[in-house]
Design an enzyme around this catalytic site. Structure first.
Site, PDB file in Angstrom:
ATOM      1  N   LYS A 100       4.596  -0.104   9.442  1.00  0.00           N
ATOM      2  CA  LYS A 100       4.772   1.399   8.833  1.00  0.00           C
ATOM      3  C   LYS A 100       3.980   2.184   9.763  1.00  0.00           C
ATOM      4  CE  LYS A 100       3.184  -0.277   4.714  1.00  0.00           C
ATOM      5  NZ  LYS A 100       2.702   0.029   3.289  1.00  0.00           N
ATOM      6  N   ARG A 124       6.165 -13.385   8.789  1.00  0.00           N
ATOM      7  CA  ARG A 124       6.699 -12.122   8.726  1.00  0.00           C
ATOM      8  C   ARG A 124       8.147 -12.079   9.033  1.00  0.00           C
ATOM      9  NH1 ARG A 124       2.679  -7.877   8.335  1.00  0.00           N
ATOM     10  NH2 ARG A 124       4.326  -6.350   8.992  1.00  0.00           N
ATOM     11  N   GLU A 156       0.756  -1.214   0.102  1.00  0.00           N
ATOM     12  CA  GLU A 156      -0.022   0.083   0.072  1.00  0.00           C
ATOM     13  C   GLU A 156       1.068   1.192  -0.074  1.00  0.00           C
ATOM     14  OE1 GLU A 156      -2.760   0.451   3.390  1.00  0.00           O
ATOM     15  OE2 GLU A 156      -3.443   2.304   2.432  1.00  0.00           O
TER      16      GLU A 156
HETATM   17  P1  ATP Z   1       3.158  -2.934   7.912  1.00  0.00           P
HETATM   18  O1  ATP Z   1       2.611  -3.812   8.620  1.00  0.00           O
HETATM   19  O2  ATP Z   1       4.502  -2.775   8.052  1.00  0.00           O
HETATM   20  O3  ATP Z   1       2.344  -1.778   8.100  1.00  0.00           O
HETATM   21  P2  ATP Z   1       1.663  -3.895   5.741  1.00  0.00           P
HETATM   22  O4  ATP Z   1       1.532  -5.373   5.690  1.00  0.00           O
HETATM   23  O5  ATP Z   1       0.900  -2.924   6.045  1.00  0.00           O
HETATM   24  O6  ATP Z   1       3.060  -3.441   6.414  1.00  0.00           O
HETATM   25  P3  ATP Z   1       1.791  -3.712   3.002  1.00  0.00           P
HETATM   26  O7  ATP Z   1       1.797  -2.286   2.024  1.00  0.00           O
HETATM   27  O8  ATP Z   1       0.432  -4.027   3.100  1.00  0.00           O
HETATM   28  O9  ATP Z   1       2.436  -3.279   4.425  1.00  0.00           O
HETATM   29  O10 ATP Z   1       2.737  -4.709   2.615  1.00  0.00           O
HETATM   30  C1  ATP Z   1       2.773  -5.314   1.487  1.00  0.00           C
HETATM   31  C2  ATP Z   1       3.259  -6.881   1.452  1.00  0.00           C
HETATM   32  O11 ATP Z   1       4.505  -6.862   2.270  1.00  0.00           O
HETATM   33  C3  ATP Z   1       2.099  -7.517   2.195  1.00  0.00           C
HETATM   34  O12 ATP Z   1       1.895  -8.650   1.347  1.00  0.00           O
HETATM   35  C4  ATP Z   1       2.793  -7.916   3.370  1.00  0.00           C
HETATM   36  O13 ATP Z   1       2.392  -9.361   3.629  1.00  0.00           O
HETATM   37  C5  ATP Z   1       4.180  -7.929   3.124  1.00  0.00           C
HETATM   38  N1  ATP Z   1       5.047  -7.780   4.336  1.00  0.00           N
HETATM   39  C6  ATP Z   1       5.004  -6.476   5.101  1.00  0.00           C
HETATM   40  N2  ATP Z   1       5.552  -6.778   6.276  1.00  0.00           N
HETATM   41  C7  ATP Z   1       6.270  -7.653   6.256  1.00  0.00           C
HETATM   42  C8  ATP Z   1       7.671  -8.434   6.929  1.00  0.00           C
HETATM   43  N3  ATP Z   1       7.625  -7.788   8.257  1.00  0.00           N
HETATM   44  N4  ATP Z   1       7.923  -9.563   6.631  1.00  0.00           N
HETATM   45  C9  ATP Z   1       7.287 -10.136   5.464  1.00  0.00           C
HETATM   46  N5  ATP Z   1       6.780  -9.399   4.586  1.00  0.00           N
HETATM   47  C10 ATP Z   1       5.918  -8.288   4.835  1.00  0.00           C
END
Ligand code: ATP
Ligand code: MG
Length: 573
Positions: free
Chosen positions: A287, A277, A49
């Site tokens: 984020k 993760r 996102e």
């Molecule tokens: P955050 O939890 O940090 O706000 P998010 O998951 O909301 O991150 P997205 O932009 O939705 O951020 O993430 C894009 C992709 O990255 C998603 O498919 C998510 O599963 C993956 N992702 C995010 N954080 C991690 C992590 N710590 N390890 C592995 N994959 C991740």
């Protein structure tokens, strides 16, 4: 072609448990290729996102998605900007995401997509669901909807609007789109089961009204699709075969499958697979929390070198290959775990040791005068720029009457086993000669301002004239070779190993000494015009990289990491 030769599988064979073989997602994918599922096509996507910068956790998702896609001859990974929430998304985040993916070494080429490009098509899917009697417009207030969802122990209750006719629903949906209702007056919901044990299946929202400006579609829409609806359908539109995401989406998988089946007609049908993760000690990877650090000015921005963002790590001097090697070593797991940051630091050091040429800088200089050397006398020495790679050549250093050493390398009353300078004690100046401290000059407040030393001309070039032992070697820089520079010494942003643990706010775990600025530092003249991002080892001090705030003739260096490796110790014990 489906069974890759062993050599090509090599980089994917990471199994933290020590089991033989591929990680579990690679196994599933290999099976699908072998059985010809989806016509042996492979397609993945990375769906961030655009509401912040990418962090090292995202790098893991990127690595998984790109390496999995590469298992088939024409496999591809799409970048999909999941921009369905107008309130938080911005173009600058879209740009930074693309830049960071490129920096990691992945090329998405033209495969850049936006969920917002599908808004019309998603709306048509919603109409399809309504026509099939699988979605309805709910006019309850947001509070009523929440209250009637029930919880883990109690089933939810049907909305009184659940039985509206298809015609009425189509009309209301069109009027939602036309802006005839205010935010919160109406939502579109899937008609699934208000008593479903999985809360996500209790008539989840499909569309909500948001009278907000979208960074790409402007004011064209006032209804925006929910993630759980937009995501599976975007996957299906793009022909994604394997939708790889982190574990928090496990409970959403039944809904993912439901939407794709309910709309119907997709081939291939994407399959969602979840992985654990990446979590790293002394780090937060959310984020929202990273944004808080930026907003509260705990850091200078998303690319502050202490941030676990890819932009921050790049500015810090981390090499992209180190990040990917670290991710590969941590493997792909099905259960959450915590990786020690020392493992990342170990990888960074290992790669920088190879990449970074050696030079000398003095970050807290004190003047040394060699009293038995004449004014204007100069001696030049050649030192290899890298001890292990003689082919990289040599650098010249000048020895003369006035030079600088590190303030902390001199002690008036040293403890035992102090091999650096002290009254009457002799040390080696790296690559040049021996000097002996004779007298320390201090200002009226007692601060050391100058050391008077003598040198032994017989030791010129680093030889030992009479076989006497001189154990300490200091880095130094002569007045002629030195230019002024600024050095930023970074330490971990969080002093606690697990700043996200429940019992306190992560903000309470900030390390108050995570940045020290040395504005009086000196470095070798040859570094005056170094390009942004160039990395060096400052001998005895660590690895440093040129910051983007450098000005011509006055570089600014970020300390990437010190020389000492605590992981090596951990791994041995
Ligand atoms: P955050 O939890 O940090 O706000 P998010 O998951 O909301 O991150 P997205 O932009 O939705 O951020 O993430 C894009 C992709 O990255 C998603 O498919 C998510 O599963 C993956 N992702 C995010 N954080 C991690 C992590 N710590 N390890 C592995 N994959 C991740
Ligand atoms: Mg998310």
């Amino acid at each position: 072609m489906t069974d890759l030769p062993a050599s090509e599988k090599q980089p994917l064979e990471s199994s933290p448990s020590g089991d033989e073989g591929l990680h579990f997602i690679a196994e599933i994918v290999e099976d699908d290729l072998r059985t010809g599922k989806n016509g042996a096509r492979l397609q993945t996507r990375f769906p961030p996102e655009p509401n912040g910068y990418l962090h090292i956790g995202h790098a893991k998702a990127i690595w998984i998605n790109f390496t999995i896609a590469a298992r088939a001859p024409f496999g591809a990974c799409n970048l999909r900007l999941d921009d369905t929430n107008p309130a938080t998304e911005e173009d600058r985040f879209v740009r930074s995401i693309q830049e960071d993916i490129r920096w990691l070494g992945y090329d998405v080429g033209k495969r850049v997509f936006f969920a917002s490009d599908y808004f019309e098509r998603l709306y048509e899917c919603a109409q399809t669901l309504v026509r099939k009697g699988l979605a309805y417009v709910d006019s309850q207030s947001p509070e009523e909807i929440r209250d009637k969802r029930g919880n883990f122990y109690t089933p939810g209750q049907d909305s009184p609007y659940r039985t509206r006719s298809v015609e009425e629903n189509l009309d209301l949906l069109a009027r939602m789109r036309n802006g005839e209702f205010e935010e919160g007056q109406a939502v579109l919901r899937a008609k699934i089961d208000m008593t479903h044990p999985n809360m996500n299946m209790r008539d989840p929202l499909i569309y909500r009204i948001r009278k907000a400006h979208h960074h790409r579609t402007g004011d064209a829409w006032c209804i925006y699709p929910m993630y759980d609806f937009a995501h599976p359908l975007s996957d299906a539109f793009e022909g994604v075969t394997h939708s790889l995401c982190s574990l928090e989406f496990e409970n959403h998988r039944p809904l993912y499958d439901w939407f794709i089946e309910a709309v119907g007609g997709f081939d291939p049908v994407p399959r969602q697979i979840e992985f654990a993760r990446l979590n790293v000690t002394h780090t937060v990877l959310s984020k929202r929390k990273l944004q808080e650090l930026v907003q509260l000015e705990k850091v200078s921005g998303w690319d502050d070198p202490r941030m676990p963002t890819l932009a921050g790590m790049r500015r810090r001097g981390y090499l992209p290959q180190s990040i990917l090697a670290f991710i590969e070593r941590t493997g792909v797991a099905k259960r959450d775990n915590m990786v020690e940051i020392e493992l990342l630091e170990h990888q960074i050091r290992e790669d920088l040791n190879r990449e970074a040429n050696r030079t000398m800088a003095v970050i807290d200089p004190v003047k040394v005068t060699i009293t038995n050397m004449a004014e204007g006398e100069k001696h030049t020495f050649s030192i290899p720029v890298h001890p292990e790679y003689p082919e990289r050549g040599t650098r010249e250093v000048t020895l003369e009457r006035e030079l600088y050493i590190e303030r902390e390398d001199y002690l008036e009353s040293p403890p035992k086993k102090w091999f650096r300078l002290a009254p009457g004690q002799e040390v080696r100046l790296r690559g040049a000669c021996f000097i002996r401290a004779v007298e320390a000059r201090r200002d009226e407040r007692g601060k050391l301002v100058e050391l008077l030393c003598t040198w032994d001309p017989e030791s010129k070039g680093g030889g030992t004239p009479d076989g006497r032992k001189v154990r300490g070697t200091l880095h130094w820089i002569s007045k002629t070779d030195a230019i002024s520079c600024e050095v930023h010494l970074y330490d971990r942003l969080f002093s606690e190993p697990e700043p996200e643990s429940e019992d306190r706010s992560f903000l309470e775990c900030l390390n108050p000494d995570s940045l020290q600025i040395r504005a009086e530092a000196l470095c070798d003249r040859s570094l005056a015009q170094s390009p942004e991002g160039a990395v060096f080892q400052f001998e005895r001090l660590g690895y440093f990289c040129v910051d983007r705030t450098s000005t011509p003739g006055r570089p600014v260096f970020n300390r990437t990491i010190g020389l000492r490796d605590s992981w090596a110790k951990i791994a041995q014990s």
